[in-house]
Design a protein around this motif. Structure first.
Motif, PDB file in Angstrom:
ATOM      1  N   GLU A 113       0.692  -1.356   0.012  1.00 48.33           N
ATOM      2  CA  GLU A 113      -0.176   0.025   0.079  1.00 48.33           C
ATOM      3  C   GLU A 113       0.892   1.443   0.092  1.00 48.33           C
ATOM      4  OE1 GLU A 113      -4.270  -0.138   1.591  1.00 48.33           O
ATOM      5  OE2 GLU A 113      -3.006  -1.146   3.156  1.00 48.33           O
ATOM      6  N   LEU A 114       2.037   1.143   0.708  1.00 47.75           N
ATOM      7  CA  LEU A 114       2.960   2.408   0.805  1.00 47.75           C
ATOM      8  C   LEU A 114       3.504   2.689  -0.642  1.00 47.75           C
ATOM      9  CD1 LEU A 114       4.663   1.981   4.294  1.00 47.75           C
ATOM     10  CD2 LEU A 114       3.007   3.915   3.646  1.00 47.75           C
ATOM     11  N   GLY A 115       4.045   1.779  -1.148  1.00 50.51           N
ATOM     12  CA  GLY A 115       4.337   1.879  -2.681  1.00 50.51           C
ATOM     13  C   GLY A 115       3.593   2.261  -3.743  1.00 50.51           C
ATOM     14  N   ARG A 116       2.173   1.763  -3.569  1.00 47.89           N
ATOM     15  CA  ARG A 116       1.062   2.352  -4.312  1.00 47.89           C
ATOM     16  C   ARG A 116       0.854   4.120  -4.215  1.00 47.89           C
ATOM     17  NH1 ARG A 116      -2.474  -1.143  -6.951  1.00 47.89           N
ATOM     18  NH2 ARG A 116      -4.314   0.014  -6.175  1.00 47.89           N
ATOM     19  N   ALA A 117       1.099   4.265  -2.814  1.00 51.12           N
ATOM     20  CA  ALA A 117       0.853   5.483  -2.491  1.00 51.12           C
ATOM     21  C   ALA A 117       2.042   6.750  -2.714  1.00 51.12           C
ATOM     22  CB  ALA A 117       0.342   5.659  -1.097  1.00 51.12           C
ATOM     23  N   GLY A 118       2.989   5.925  -3.251  1.00 51.34           N
ATOM     24  CA  GLY A 118       4.381   6.744  -3.472  1.00 51.34           C
ATOM     25  C   GLY A 118       4.942   7.326  -2.287  1.00 51.34           C
ATOM     26  N   VAL A 119       4.821   6.578  -1.011  1.00 53.91           N
ATOM     27  CA  VAL A 119       5.397   6.981   0.254  1.00 53.91           C
ATOM     28  C   VAL A 119       6.853   6.441   0.296  1.00 53.91           C
ATOM     29  CG1 VAL A 119       5.120   6.907   2.611  1.00 53.91           C
ATOM     30  CG2 VAL A 119       3.112   7.306   1.151  1.00 53.91           C
ATOM     31  N   ASP A 120       7.772   7.236   0.755  1.00 60.22           N
ATOM     32  CA  ASP A 120       8.962   6.650   1.010  1.00 60.22           C
ATOM     33  C   ASP A 120       8.900   5.785   2.314  1.00 60.22           C
ATOM     34  OD1 ASP A 120      11.892   6.490   1.253  1.00 60.22           O
ATOM     35  OD2 ASP A 120      12.017   8.267   2.192  1.00 60.22           O
ATOM     36  N   PHE A 121       9.553   4.678   2.296  1.00 64.99           N
ATOM     37  CA  PHE A 121       9.482   3.592   3.255  1.00 64.99           C
ATOM     38  C   PHE A 121      10.448   2.664   3.226  1.00 64.99           C
ATOM     39  CE2 PHE A 121       7.361   1.231   0.186  1.00 64.99           C
ATOM     40  CZ  PHE A 121       7.962  -0.096   0.569  1.00 64.99           C
ATOM     41  N   ARG A 122      10.646   2.120   4.292  1.00 66.50           N
ATOM     42  CA  ARG A 122      11.485   0.724   4.473  1.00 66.50           C
ATOM     43  C   ARG A 122      10.978  -0.201   5.462  1.00 66.50           C
ATOM     44  NH1 ARG A 122      17.376   3.213   6.320  1.00 66.50           N
ATOM     45  NH2 ARG A 122      15.901   4.481   7.463  1.00 66.50           N
ATOM     46  N   VAL A 123      11.373  -1.382   5.070  1.00 67.05           N
ATOM     47  CA  VAL A 123      10.827  -2.599   6.054  1.00 67.05           C
ATOM     48  C   VAL A 123      11.963  -2.953   7.061  1.00 67.05           C
ATOM     49  CG1 VAL A 123      10.117  -5.047   6.011  1.00 67.05           C
ATOM     50  CG2 VAL A 123       9.102  -3.572   4.278  1.00 67.05           C
ATOM     51  N   ALA A 124      11.473  -3.354   8.202  1.00 71.11           N
ATOM     52  CA  ALA A 124      12.344  -3.834   9.272  1.00 71.11           C
ATOM     53  C   ALA A 124      11.600  -5.043   9.844  1.00 71.11           C
ATOM     54  CB  ALA A 124      12.524  -2.657  10.222  1.00 71.11           C
ATOM     55  N   VAL A 125      12.769  -5.969  10.452  1.00 70.73           N
ATOM     56  CA  VAL A 125      12.067  -6.973  11.542  1.00 70.73           C
ATOM     57  C   VAL A 125      11.555  -6.338  12.464  1.00 70.73           C
ATOM     58  CG1 VAL A 125      13.919  -8.621  10.345  1.00 70.73           C
ATOM     59  CG2 VAL A 125      14.430  -7.308  12.260  1.00 70.73           C
ATOM     60  N   ASP A 126      10.735  -7.125  13.166  1.00 69.43           N
ATOM     61  CA  ASP A 126       9.856  -6.517  14.301  1.00 69.43           C
ATOM     62  C   ASP A 126      10.803  -6.279  15.365  1.00 69.43           C
ATOM     63  OD1 ASP A 126       7.557  -7.348  12.725  1.00 69.43           O
ATOM     64  OD2 ASP A 126       6.905  -8.921  14.176  1.00 69.43           O
ATOM     65  N   GLY A 127      11.611  -7.262  15.749  1.00 73.61           N
ATOM     66  CA  GLY A 127      12.681  -6.844  16.677  1.00 73.61           C
ATOM     67  C   GLY A 127      13.643  -5.793  16.608  1.00 73.61           C
ATOM     68  N   ALA A 128      13.643  -5.098  15.444  1.00 74.50           N
ATOM     69  CA  ALA A 128      14.558  -3.897  15.179  1.00 74.50           C
ATOM     70  C   ALA A 128      13.864  -2.656  15.788  1.00 74.50           C
ATOM     71  CB  ALA A 128      14.623  -3.638  13.737  1.00 74.50           C
ATOM     72  N   GLY A 129      12.585  -2.497  15.912  1.00 76.61           N
ATOM     73  CA  GLY A 129      12.065  -1.557  16.014  1.00 76.61           C
ATOM     74  C   GLY A 129      12.345  -0.608  17.401  1.00 76.61           C
ATOM     75  N   PRO A 130      12.423  -1.333  18.603  1.00 75.20           N
ATOM     76  CA  PRO A 130      12.756  -0.636  19.744  1.00 75.20           C
ATOM     77  C   PRO A 130      14.319   0.095  19.473  1.00 75.20           C
ATOM     78  CG  PRO A 130      11.640  -2.475  20.454  1.00 75.20           C
ATOM     79  CD  PRO A 130      11.803  -2.681  18.881  1.00 75.20           C
ATOM     80  N   PHE A 131      15.010  -1.050  18.754  1.00 72.02           N
ATOM     81  CA  PHE A 131      16.623  -0.403  18.618  1.00 72.02           C
ATOM     82  C   PHE A 131      16.551   0.859  17.692  1.00 72.02           C
ATOM     83  CE2 PHE A 131      20.573  -0.647  16.134  1.00 72.02           C
ATOM     84  CZ  PHE A 131      21.483  -0.558  17.340  1.00 72.02           C
TER      85      PHE A 131
END
Length: 329
Positions: A193-211
């Motif tokens: 959905e982000l790609g279709r909306a033209g939004v700059d994004f990256r994916v991260a593994v769940d455990g990377a979030g707090p770091f």
């Protein structure tokens, strides 16, 4: 386009299990097909399954005689297709209440719910974008979890609707979408959905979030909800609680975005909510590949509970509740 709709006496959905590789519109012509689509996550997201439940009742009303045991059974099976999100039971109950008025009245109620969810998405997007501007300033870098866009609603979205509204305003820095183990709704659906909306994004593994939060790479966390209890406890996709803990440790806002229909004042706290366990198969392998030794069993809660004291604010289509300021639901 709507990701769930009523078309010619049947329910049509975008099959979320086929994404991101294939965009398949499935036509559901029986109550059993609607129930299977809900249980298999072909349609998922609290607002979307609420609409699916209501449309399922409209379908049942066309297939079974009024006041028949078959109709009552269909309604009961729809209501219990998944136990955790409050929207499903509410959508089913709302449509079923119109059964005495005839099948057209049932369908009108179900389609009214669908229209309300569309309007709710637009209202949440505006309110959430305004709040993030107030809390984070211009161009915040956001982390989101699971899928909270149009696929989880009808159009627009909850948390992802806020993200895309910031993007439309030119006021979004960037987005990190956590993968959302074990079924990768973030990596498959949110990224799509982000790609279709033209939004700059990256994916991260769940455990990377707090770091990432601790390293100063995130300005706020924004998530949806499947149920919000009377005390502000939030039930959402498994992994949400860890992100909330990370946000608290890093001193970041943790924002929950969900329609008013997801607020459940009849449930006092998250301790009272039945948390669906989806069994071992989703964890011990993915698609056709086994990732654990043969015979391995897993615990697989589909949701977790984020305590209210970790939530900065709850944004609905009707209000913003600042839990960090002592406001209450």
């Amino acid at each position: 386009m709507r990701t769930i709709d009523w078309v010619g006496d049947a329910v049509e959905i975008i099959d979320q299990t086929a994404l991101p590789d294939n965009t398949i519109v499935r036509r559901l012509s029986t109550v059993d097909e609607v129930i299977e689509a809900i249980r298999s996550l072909a349609v998922r997201g609290a607002p979307a399954i609420g609409v699916a439940g209501a449309l399922g009742v409209a379908l049942a009303a066309r297939l079974h005689a009024d006041a028949s045991e078959d109709l009552a059974d269909a309604v009961a099976r729809l209501r219990s297709a998944r136990p955790t999100a409050v929207n499903l039971a509410r959508g089913v109950d709302r449509a079923a209440a119109r059964i005495p008025d005839g099948r057209d009245a049932v369908l009108a109620e179900a389609t009214a719910l669908m229209a309300e969810e569309e309007a709710a998405s637009a209202a949440m997007a505006r309110a959430g974008a305004d709040l993030l501007g107030e809390l984070c300033g211009d161009r915040p870098r956001l982390l989101t979890h699971c899928n909270t866009g149009a696929l989880a609603t009808v159009v627009g979205g909850t948390a992802l609707g806020v993200v895309t509204e910031l993007h439309r305003r030119g006021a979004l820095g960037a987005v990190v979408a956590s993968e959302t183990r074990p079924l990768l709704q973030g990596a498959r659906l949110t990224a799509w959905e982000l790609g279709r909306a033209g939004v700059d994004f990256r994916v991260a593994v769940d455990g990377a979030g707090p770091f990432l939060m601790a390293r100063g790479l995130i300005d706020a966390v924004i998530v949806g909800a499947d149920r919000i209890c009377a005390n502000g406890d939030t039930i959402n996709k498994i992994g949400t609680y860890a992100h909330a803990l990370g946000a608290r440790r890093a001193g970041l806002p943790f924002i929950v975005v969900a329609p008013e229909s997801t607020v459940d004042v009849a449930t006092a706290t998250g301790a009272e909510v039945e948390i669906e366990d989806r069994g071992s198969a989703e964890v011990v392998g993915f698609a056709t590949a086994r990732t654990t030794p043969p015979g391995t069993e897993a615990v697989n809660p589909a949701f977790d509970v984020t305590p209210a004291d970790l939530v900065t604010a709850i944004v609905t289509d009707q209000r913003v509740i600042r839990l960090d300021r002592g406001e209450r639901i």
